[in-house]
Design an enzyme around this catalytic site. Structure first.
Site, PDB file in Angstrom:
ATOM      1  CG  ASN A 147      27.325 -12.031   0.636  1.00  0.00           C
ATOM      2  OD1 ASN A 147      28.042 -11.657   1.682  1.00  0.00           O
ATOM      3  ND2 ASN A 147      26.037 -12.511   0.928  1.00  0.00           N
ATOM      4  CD1 TRP A 148      33.805 -12.546  -1.183  1.00  0.00           C
ATOM      5  CD2 TRP A 148      35.545 -11.880   0.072  1.00  0.00           C
ATOM      6  NE1 TRP A 148      34.798 -12.221  -1.988  1.00  0.00           N
ATOM      7  CE2 TRP A 148      35.930 -11.733  -1.140  1.00  0.00           C
ATOM      8  CE3 TRP A 148      36.170 -11.381   1.172  1.00  0.00           C
ATOM      9  CZ2 TRP A 148      36.946 -11.347  -1.705  1.00  0.00           C
ATOM     10  CZ3 TRP A 148      37.650 -10.674   0.690  1.00  0.00           C
ATOM     11  CH2 TRP A 148      37.861 -10.877  -0.772  1.00  0.00           C
ATOM     12  CE  LYS A 149      26.361 -16.429   1.810  1.00  0.00           C
ATOM     13  NZ  LYS A 149      25.150 -17.148   2.021  1.00  0.00           N
ATOM     14  CG  HIS A 186      21.848 -11.676   2.509  1.00  0.00           C
ATOM     15  ND1 HIS A 186      21.847 -12.727   3.274  1.00  0.00           N
ATOM     16  CD2 HIS A 186      22.571 -11.844   1.314  1.00  0.00           C
ATOM     17  CE1 HIS A 186      22.220 -13.798   2.487  1.00  0.00           C
ATOM     18  NE2 HIS A 186      22.750 -13.368   1.452  1.00  0.00           N
ATOM     19  CD  GLU A 192      23.042 -15.756   4.781  1.00  0.00           C
ATOM     20  OE1 GLU A 192      24.366 -15.051   4.922  1.00  0.00           O
ATOM     21  OE2 GLU A 192      23.190 -16.727   3.898  1.00  0.00           O
ATOM     22  CD  GLU A 212      20.762 -13.104  -2.599  1.00  0.00           C
ATOM     23  OE1 GLU A 212      21.852 -13.850  -3.006  1.00  0.00           O
ATOM     24  OE2 GLU A 212      20.779 -12.965  -1.393  1.00  0.00           O
ATOM     25  N   GLY A 225      22.723 -20.851  -0.288  1.00  0.00           N
ATOM     26  CA  GLY A 225      23.514 -21.763   0.423  1.00  0.00           C
ATOM     27  C   GLY A 225      23.297 -23.204   0.475  1.00  0.00           C
ATOM     28  CB  SER A 236      22.650 -22.570  -5.047  1.00  0.00           C
ATOM     29  OG  SER A 236      22.570 -22.664  -3.700  1.00  0.00           O
ATOM     30  N   GLY A 283      27.328 -16.291  -3.338  1.00  0.00           N
ATOM     31  CA  GLY A 283      27.588 -16.568  -2.115  1.00  0.00           C
ATOM     32  C   GLY A 283      28.897 -17.291  -2.011  1.00  0.00           C
ATOM     33  N   GLY A 284      28.667 -18.636  -1.800  1.00  0.00           N
ATOM     34  CA  GLY A 284      29.596 -19.691  -1.716  1.00  0.00           C
ATOM     35  C   GLY A 284      30.799 -19.671  -2.793  1.00  0.00           C
TER      36      GLY A 284
HETATM   37  C1  PEP Z   1      24.152 -15.087  -0.909  1.00  0.00           C
HETATM   38  O1  PEP Z   1      24.540 -15.148  -0.087  1.00  0.00           O
HETATM   39  O2  PEP Z   1      23.762 -14.088  -1.097  1.00  0.00           O
HETATM   40  C2  PEP Z   1      23.958 -16.376  -1.735  1.00  0.00           C
HETATM   41  C3  PEP Z   1      23.494 -16.187  -2.937  1.00  0.00           C
HETATM   42  O3  PEP Z   1      24.627 -17.465  -1.254  1.00  0.00           O
HETATM   43  P1  PEP Z   1      24.896 -18.796  -2.177  1.00  0.00           P
HETATM   44  O4  PEP Z   1      25.638 -18.297  -3.674  1.00  0.00           O
HETATM   45  O5  PEP Z   1      26.173 -19.575  -1.447  1.00  0.00           O
HETATM   46  O6  PEP Z   1      23.713 -19.467  -2.322  1.00  0.00           O
END
Ligand code: PEP
Length: 247
Positions: free
Chosen positions: A9-11, A94, A96, A165, A171, A209, A230-231
């Site tokens: 997930n590039w956000k 998600h 967010e 999640e 994040g 994470s 994500g990251g």
């Molecule tokens: C996400 O945005 O779905 C996510 C899991 O982010 P991160 O891996 O950065 O926690």
């Protein structure tokens, strides 16, 4: 045997140049891997990344879809539009989106329905906040979130992907332990089993994470069928290491 699914997930990150470099590195590094891989990119870059991924084994994903089919909804992107760009997966719900855009369980369920109707696999995200976990409400929250999606989508439920999640792990660098994650995944699997005979074939991803160091242990759990990343999906070496851990 079910292959693991690793979705990035590039956000709201990327540029034309950075996307190209990242995708080229993934194409070079992921060749011959034995799992399903997808990148969920910002909507303006769908056309670019569709072209870059053409003919590869990596699937294109989107990060959101409108709850509406078409019409006067300025700024929204419909499921059919995503389909026009070859989108295979679409994140819905998600945390967010739930947190910053007020998306309710009902809206998330309708978004999943729109995606399914367009031939796109919705990746339905569920997860508890830290306060909910500390109050012992984790199972209740994730079951409530998934129940609305099951109720709205009936038999279509076997075509979705679920992503657990925990909001407190997204994040933040705090990962759920493999045991904590497996416990919730087992709850979700049982809920899916009550809804569809296909439950054991479905993917339940862990997200929060996930990184090169913790992926193997998480992915070794019985009910963890992949990762939503994500990251670490923004750095080719990290994302490739997670893909390698999923073999
Ligand atoms: C996400 O945005 O779905 C996510 C899991 O982010 P991160 O891996 O950065 O926690």
């Amino acid at each position: 045997m079910k292959k693991k699914l690793i979705a990035g997930n590039w956000k709201m990150n990327g540029t034309l140049a950075a996307n190209e470099a990242l995708v080229q590195a993934l194409l070079a590094g992921a060749a011959g891997n034995d799992c399903q891989v997808s990148v969920c990119v910002p909507a303006p870059y769908l056309a670019q990344v569709q072209q870059l991924l053409a003919g590869s084994g990596i699937d294109l994903g989107a990060q959101d879809v409108s709850q509406h089919e078409a019409g006067a909804f300025t700024g929204e992107v419909s499921a059919q539009m995503l389909r026009d760009f070859g989108v295979r997966y679409c994140l819905v719900g998600h945390s967010e989106r739930r947190q910053y855009h007020g998306e309710s369980d009902a809206v998330v369920a309708i978004k999943a329905q729109r995606a399914l109707a367009a031939g796109i696999t919705p990746v339905v995200c569920v997860g508890e906040t830290l306060a909910e976990r500390e109050s012992g409400l984790t199972e209740e929250v994730v079951k409530r979130q998934l129940a609305v999606v099951i109720h709205t989508n009936g038999h279509g439920i076997s075509e979705i992907v679920v992503a657990y999640e925990p909001v407190w792990a997204i994040g933040t660098g705090k990962t759920a332990s493999a045991e904590q994650a497996q416990q919730v995944h087992a709850v979700l699997r049982n809920q899916l089993r009550a809804a569809t005979p296909q439950a054991d074939k479905m993917h339940i991803l862990y997200g929060g994470s996930m990184n090169a160091a913790n992926a193997a242990q998480l992915l070794a759990q019985a009910d963890i069928d992949g990762g939503l990343v994500g990251g670490a999906a923004l750095k080719s070496a990290d994302f490739l290491a997670i893909i390698a851990a999923a073999q």
